[in-house]
Structure formats: structure tokens, C-alpha cells
Design a protein around this motif. Structure first.
Motif, PDB file in Angstrom:
ATOM      1  N   GLY A 199      10.206   3.052  13.016  1.00 17.45           N
ATOM      2  CA  GLY A 199      10.205   2.808  11.482  1.00 17.45           C
ATOM      3  C   GLY A 199       9.501   4.138  10.872  1.00 17.45           C
ATOM      4  N   MET A 200       9.533   4.098   9.504  1.00  8.87           N
ATOM      5  CA  MET A 200       9.059   5.295   8.810  1.00  8.87           C
ATOM      6  C   MET A 200       7.377   5.167   8.841  1.00  8.87           C
ATOM      7  SD  MET A 200       9.661   6.981   5.066  1.00  8.87           S
ATOM      8  CE  MET A 200      11.224   7.639   5.461  1.00  8.87           C
ATOM      9  N   THR A 201       6.652   5.929   8.925  1.00 12.41           N
ATOM     10  CA  THR A 201       5.300   5.857   9.038  1.00 12.41           C
ATOM     11  C   THR A 201       4.600   6.804   8.122  1.00 12.41           C
ATOM     12  OG1 THR A 201       4.604   7.161  10.888  1.00 12.41           O
ATOM     13  CG2 THR A 201       5.015   4.929  11.260  1.00 12.41           C
ATOM     14  N   ALA A 202       3.167   6.879   7.755  1.00 12.23           N
ATOM     15  CA  ALA A 202       2.607   7.725   6.904  1.00 12.23           C
ATOM     16  C   ALA A 202       2.635   9.178   7.608  1.00 12.23           C
ATOM     17  CB  ALA A 202       1.193   7.315   6.787  1.00 12.23           C
ATOM     18  N   ALA A 203       2.839   9.009   8.862  1.00 16.70           N
ATOM     19  CA  ALA A 203       2.774  10.515   9.648  1.00 16.70           C
ATOM     20  C   ALA A 203       3.980  11.130   9.178  1.00 16.70           C
ATOM     21  CB  ALA A 203       2.733  10.325  11.172  1.00 16.70           C
ATOM     22  N   ASP A 204       5.161  10.674   8.823  1.00 16.96           N
ATOM     23  CA  ASP A 204       6.391  11.085   8.217  1.00 16.96           C
ATOM     24  C   ASP A 204       6.300  11.632   6.982  1.00 16.96           C
ATOM     25  OD1 ASP A 204       8.188  10.474  10.786  1.00 16.96           O
ATOM     26  OD2 ASP A 204       7.912   8.365   9.912  1.00 16.96           O
ATOM     27  N   LEU A 205       5.414  11.447   6.189  1.00 14.09           N
ATOM     28  CA  LEU A 205       5.094  11.662   4.871  1.00 14.09           C
ATOM     29  C   LEU A 205       4.141  12.934   4.674  1.00 14.09           C
ATOM     30  CD1 LEU A 205       5.228   8.005   3.196  1.00 14.09           C
ATOM     31  CD2 LEU A 205       7.233   9.744   3.531  1.00 14.09           C
ATOM     32  N   THR A 206       3.523  13.479   5.667  1.00 16.65           N
ATOM     33  CA  THR A 206       2.630  14.595   5.800  1.00 16.65           C
ATOM     34  C   THR A 206       3.394  15.791   5.808  1.00 16.65           C
ATOM     35  OG1 THR A 206       1.934  14.519   7.840  1.00 16.65           O
ATOM     36  CG2 THR A 206       0.548  12.817   6.513  1.00 16.65           C
ATOM     37  N   GLY A 207       2.625  16.903   5.101  1.00 17.42           N
ATOM     38  CA  GLY A 207       3.136  18.288   5.381  1.00 17.42           C
ATOM     39  C   GLY A 207       4.151  18.460   4.329  1.00 17.42           C
ATOM     40  N   GLU A 212       0.957  -1.154  -0.067  1.00 19.13           N
ATOM     41  CA  GLU A 212      -0.019  -0.154   0.111  1.00 19.13           C
ATOM     42  C   GLU A 212       0.749   1.306  -0.053  1.00 19.13           C
ATOM     43  OE1 GLU A 212      -1.979  -0.500   3.690  1.00 19.13           O
ATOM     44  OE2 GLU A 212      -3.307  -2.118   2.923  1.00 19.13           O
ATOM     45  N   VAL A 213       0.385   2.398  -0.674  1.00 14.25           N
ATOM     46  CA  VAL A 213       1.397   3.508  -0.625  1.00 14.25           C
ATOM     47  C   VAL A 213       1.037   4.120   0.717  1.00 14.25           C
ATOM     48  CG1 VAL A 213       1.395   5.843  -1.837  1.00 14.25           C
ATOM     49  CG2 VAL A 213       0.923   3.860  -3.007  1.00 14.25           C
ATOM     50  N   ALA A 214       2.152   4.543   1.551  1.00 22.37           N
ATOM     51  CA  ALA A 214       2.179   5.292   2.526  1.00 22.37           C
ATOM     52  C   ALA A 214       2.243   6.705   2.184  1.00 22.37           C
ATOM     53  CB  ALA A 214       3.120   4.740   3.503  1.00 22.37           C
ATOM     54  N   GLY A 215       2.937   7.286   1.452  1.00 21.17           N
ATOM     55  CA  GLY A 215       3.182   8.459   1.044  1.00 21.17           C
ATOM     56  C   GLY A 215       4.329   8.798  -0.140  1.00 21.17           C
ATOM     57  N   GLU A 216       4.384   9.983  -0.439  1.00 20.21           N
ATOM     58  CA  GLU A 216       5.485  10.108  -1.629  1.00 20.21           C
ATOM     59  C   GLU A 216       6.258  11.537  -1.006  1.00 20.21           C
ATOM     60  OE1 GLU A 216       3.327  11.056  -5.218  1.00 20.21           O
ATOM     61  OE2 GLU A 216       2.536   9.023  -5.053  1.00 20.21           O
ATOM     62  N   VAL A 217       7.391  11.533  -1.512  1.00 18.95           N
ATOM     63  CA  VAL A 217       8.202  12.757  -1.237  1.00 18.95           C
ATOM     64  C   VAL A 217       8.880  13.260  -2.518  1.00 18.95           C
ATOM     65  CG1 VAL A 217      10.344  13.723  -0.199  1.00 18.95           C
ATOM     66  CG2 VAL A 217       8.951  11.675   0.916  1.00 18.95           C
ATOM     67  N   PRO A 218       8.216  14.264  -3.328  1.00 20.50           N
ATOM     68  CA  PRO A 218       8.619  14.567  -4.513  1.00 20.50           C
ATOM     69  C   PRO A 218       9.829  15.446  -4.577  1.00 20.50           C
ATOM     70  CG  PRO A 218       6.775  15.801  -3.889  1.00 20.50           C
ATOM     71  CD  PRO A 218       6.877  14.944  -2.897  1.00 20.50           C
ATOM     72  N   GLY A 219      10.558  15.349  -5.576  1.00 14.71           N
ATOM     73  CA  GLY A 219      11.831  16.519  -5.588  1.00 14.71           C
ATOM     74  C   GLY A 219      12.883  16.265  -4.883  1.00 14.71           C
ATOM     75  N   THR A 220      13.303  14.974  -4.607  1.00 15.28           N
ATOM     76  CA  THR A 220      14.439  14.978  -3.858  1.00 15.28           C
ATOM     77  C   THR A 220      15.847  15.034  -4.456  1.00 15.28           C
ATOM     78  OG1 THR A 220      14.590  12.478  -3.894  1.00 15.28           O
ATOM     79  CG2 THR A 220      13.112  13.541  -2.026  1.00 15.28           C
ATOM     80  N   GLU A 253      10.709   1.490  -0.812  1.00 12.30           N
ATOM     81  CA  GLU A 253      10.770   3.073  -1.361  1.00 12.30           C
ATOM     82  C   GLU A 253      11.107   2.842  -2.712  1.00 12.30           C
ATOM     83  OE1 GLU A 253      12.935   6.320   0.624  1.00 12.30           O
ATOM     84  OE2 GLU A 253      14.278   5.880  -0.884  1.00 12.30           O
ATOM     85  N   LEU A 254      10.071   3.202  -3.657  1.00 13.80           N
ATOM     86  CA  LEU A 254      10.304   3.471  -5.196  1.00 13.80           C
ATOM     87  C   LEU A 254      10.898   4.742  -5.419  1.00 13.80           C
ATOM     88  CD1 LEU A 254       7.003   1.710  -6.449  1.00 13.80           C
ATOM     89  CD2 LEU A 254       9.093   0.569  -5.854  1.00 13.80           C
ATOM     90  N   VAL A 255      12.070   4.498  -6.105  1.00 14.12           N
ATOM     91  CA  VAL A 255      12.735   5.862  -6.392  1.00 14.12           C
ATOM     92  C   VAL A 255      12.742   6.112  -7.959  1.00 14.12           C
ATOM     93  CG1 VAL A 255      15.182   7.049  -6.498  1.00 14.12           C
ATOM     94  CG2 VAL A 255      14.557   5.602  -4.539  1.00 14.12           C
ATOM     95  N   HIS A 256      12.060   7.248  -8.318  1.00  9.32           N
ATOM     96  CA  HIS A 256      11.948   7.546  -9.767  1.00  9.32           C
ATOM     97  C   HIS A 256      12.644   8.711 -10.319  1.00  9.32           C
ATOM     98  CE1 HIS A 256       9.109   8.702 -13.278  1.00  9.32           C
ATOM     99  NE2 HIS A 256       9.667   7.682 -13.846  1.00  9.32           N
ATOM    100  N   ASP A 257      13.686   8.533 -11.132  1.00  5.40           N
ATOM    101  CA  ASP A 257      14.194   9.664 -11.623  1.00  5.40           C
ATOM    102  C   ASP A 257      14.350   9.698 -13.199  1.00  5.40           C
ATOM    103  OD1 ASP A 257      15.682  11.989 -12.306  1.00  5.40           O
ATOM    104  OD2 ASP A 257      17.256  11.314 -11.151  1.00  5.40           O
ATOM    105  N   PRO A 258      13.178  10.230 -13.749  1.00  2.45           N
ATOM    106  CA  PRO A 258      13.466   9.904 -15.464  1.00  2.45           C
ATOM    107  C   PRO A 258      14.559  10.658 -15.985  1.00  2.45           C
ATOM    108  CG  PRO A 258      11.201  11.047 -14.749  1.00  2.45           C
ATOM    109  CD  PRO A 258      12.197  10.831 -13.438  1.00  2.45           C
ATOM    110  N   ALA A 259      15.386  11.606 -15.084  1.00  6.26           N
ATOM    111  CA  ALA A 259      16.731  12.125 -15.965  1.00  6.26           C
ATOM    112  C   ALA A 259      17.807  11.714 -15.484  1.00  6.26           C
ATOM    113  CB  ALA A 259      16.589  13.486 -15.221  1.00  6.26           C
ATOM    114  N   GLY A 260      17.576  10.630 -14.608  1.00  7.96           N
ATOM    115  CA  GLY A 260      19.035   9.870 -14.002  1.00  7.96           C
ATOM    116  C   GLY A 260      19.318   8.595 -15.112  1.00  7.96           C
ATOM    117  N   PRO A 261      20.342   7.937 -14.714  1.00  2.99           N
ATOM    118  CA  PRO A 261      20.843   6.899 -15.477  1.00  2.99           C
ATOM    119  C   PRO A 261      19.731   5.566 -15.721  1.00  2.99           C
ATOM    120  CG  PRO A 261      21.960   6.857 -13.327  1.00  2.99           C
ATOM    121  CD  PRO A 261      21.047   8.043 -13.453  1.00  2.99           C
ATOM    122  N   ALA A 262      19.893   5.076 -16.923  1.00  2.00           N
ATOM    123  CA  ALA A 262      18.903   4.021 -17.076  1.00  2.00           C
ATOM    124  C   ALA A 262      18.975   2.988 -16.014  1.00  2.00           C
ATOM    125  CB  ALA A 262      19.277   3.430 -18.486  1.00  2.00           C
TER     126      ALA A 262
END
Length: 138
Positions: free
Chosen positions: A130-138, A26-34, A53-62
Motif C-alpha cells: 500500500g501507500m506509505t508516508a515514505a511515498d509522500l516525501t520529497g 492521521e495525516v500521512a502526507g500531502e501531494v499539492p498541485g495535482t 485520500e482527501l481531494v480538495h480543488d476549490p476551482a473544481g465543481p461544487a
């Protein structure tokens, strides 16, 4: 110390989300633009802690098979003690920083001999283990 979660580099975030949610995550949250890309935090049902944690960087290496591990995340009790001890053990460590600007939430990075990045995290006092959904708010 304990392992918090594993960061996986993904080529197509939507495709990877479909796969991992089909497995039951289940998705707990997102952190854009790191500095390493858009982060999507996943947990298993009934588990309050993020484990993937899924790390998506379209500009990064293949992303190729065998190059998907972005980093490991490890919780530490005392960042200052560990950072002071690591050089004597032959481990280079980047200076700790604080994601929220506080003095008691700290992260630092080390790299293993094969190039795997490991993020060390010192939670503030009273934070869950551990990291919880509360860490990903705000």
C-alpha cells in the motif's frame, strides 16, 4: 490486485481534516498541485498504509452529497498485461504514465459505467502493498 485507498472530494479541507482526525485518522502526507487538486493522504493509527485520500480543488465543481467520491485506487501486478487485456473485456483504459518517470511505477485510469474514475497502480518491485508516508516525501 487489491484496493489501495478511496479518494473523497472535499469542499473545505480544514473542516474535513478536523472531522477525519477526530475519527482517528492521521495525516500521512500531502501531494499539492495535482491535476485533480490538493491531495491529503490519511491512514488509521498503527496502519502503515494510506486508506483515505482527501481531494480538495476549490476551482473544481461544487461538492454535493452523492458527488464526493473522487476515485478508487487499485494496485495491479502487471500494468502491461492488464492494459492489453481490458479493451477485449470492453473497458477503455488511458495509456499508462509514470508519476516519477520510472519504467516500473505506473498509473493508468479507467472509468466505470456510472462515471467513477478508477486509478490503476503498478508499484515498483519491492514496494509495500500500500501507500506509505515514505511515498509522500520529497
Amino acid at each position: 490486485m487489491r484496493t489501495l485507498h478511496v479518494g473523497l472530494r472535499v469542499t473545505d479541507l480544514e473542516r474535513s481534516l478536523a472531522f477525519y482526525t477526530a475519527l482517528g485518522y492521521e495525516v500521512a502526507g500531502e501531494v499539492p498541485g495535482t491535476g485533480i487538486g490538493h491531495l491529503t493522504m490519511l491512514r488509521l493509527p498503527g496502519d502503515p498504509f494510506v486508506s483515505l485520500e482527501l481531494v480538495h480543488d476549490p476551482a473544481g465543481p461544487a461538492v454535493r452529497p452523492g458527488t464526493v467520491l473522487s476515485h478508487l485506487v487499485v494496485a495491479v501486478e502487471s500494468m502491461s498485461e492488464l492494459v492489453a487485456a481490458l479493451p477485449a473485456r470492453g473497458v477503455d483504459v488511458e495509456p499508462p504514465t509514470s508519476p516519477d518517470g520510472s519504467a516500473d511505477f505506473l498509473t493508468a485510469w479507467v472509468t466505470d459505467p456510472d462515471g467513477t474514475r478508477i486509478e490503476l497502480v503498478q508499484w515498483p518491485p519491492g514496494h509495500p502493498d500500500g501507500m506509505t508516508a515514505a511515498d509522500l516525501t520529497g
